[in-house]
Design an enzyme around this catalytic site. Sequence first.
Site, PDB file in Angstrom:
ATOM      1  N   GLY A 138     -74.438  55.770 -22.586  1.00 53.08           N
ATOM      2  CA  GLY A 138     -74.236  56.528 -24.003  1.00 53.08           C
ATOM      3  C   GLY A 138     -73.883  55.352 -25.066  1.00 53.08           C
ATOM      4  N   CYS A 139     -72.930  56.042 -25.737  1.00 48.89           N
ATOM      5  CA  CYS A 139     -72.628  55.109 -27.157  1.00 48.89           C
ATOM      6  C   CYS A 139     -72.365  53.600 -26.650  1.00 48.89           C
ATOM      7  CB  CYS A 139     -71.858  55.817 -27.858  1.00 48.89           C
ATOM      8  SG  CYS A 139     -72.437  57.486 -28.577  1.00 48.89           S
TER       9      CYS A 139
END
Length: 354
Positions: A138-139
């Site tokens: 993810g981020c």
Amino acid sequence: MSRIAAVHGVLPPHRYAQDEIADAFAELCLPAGADRSLLDRFHAGAGVGHRHLSLPLDRYGKIDGFGTANDLFVETAVELGAEAVSGALEAAGIAPDEVDMIMCTSVTGLAVPSLEARLAGRLGLRPDVKRIPVFGLGCVAGAAGIARIDDYLRGWPDHVAVLLSVELCSLTLQRDDASVANLVAGALFGDGAAAVVACGDGRAARAAAPRGPRVVASRSRLYPGSERAMGWDVGDTGFRVVLDASVPDLVRTHLAGDVERFLAGHGLTPGEVAAWVCHPGGPKVIEAVTEALRLPPGALDVTRRSLAEVGNLSSASVLHVLRDTIALGPPPGGAGLVIAMGPGFCSELVLLRW
């Protein structure tokens, strides 16, 4: 150590103001006649002015399921990925057949063969290029990707490595979902890609001139018991966002100690960091980072500006911030710190030196 030779960010062509996206999102995700005051409050408070989307706004209502959305992801990701990698290699002055390893990260779609495999022939990468597709970070993956290609280049100092991030967050949109998590995600996330070209010390020493910062060190941290703070629930309709309100508090609880210990191991304090390269998670996360690290005014201006101009691009965002930071020209010899957080819940720190 490795050296970052170039960072290149790209965005899809469909650009919309935040209020246009809010209107379209309300139509897709709220029941007919529903009160949209909460949605409007999230969009107004997101710190986002414009976002770039994979599709024209009027096409999102025609996506008829996860399979269609994922087909669109693959189609668009290949185009943006090719543009990002070719732009980064051109900026670095490195030919595609000089690339020894390519790592590709995304958390917004699935592709088998993976994206970098689909791009290899198109870009002119060698048939023996080493490939590392990554899903699930993810981020945090933009910062973690820099750290992992640096790990590789420490073992292969004469090699060239590429990191590619492609995140098409709009294609994960959950229709008819008025949950707070979906409304917040719909107010923050945009689409984009970025590529980083890095060289090992041996290869960098042969370059005509140094281009970007050196990667000095990295540190990864997992925070036990926080698995439900951020991520996906995967179901028949695709990726349903998990985004808990505890994220800013996790940052306030853990980040300062992690950063201080990491920097101290390299003879530094937060006050000696010349460039803060922080993932733009959202206004509350940016504020939590500022408070936790007691940063001076303006320290995260590049991060805030990126959020305002393009939204949160998941793993590609911190790479856009890094590109913009390099363009500003931090002082020679100055230290920089890349910070990102993501599902796990976790953080990644990367120490740079200009």
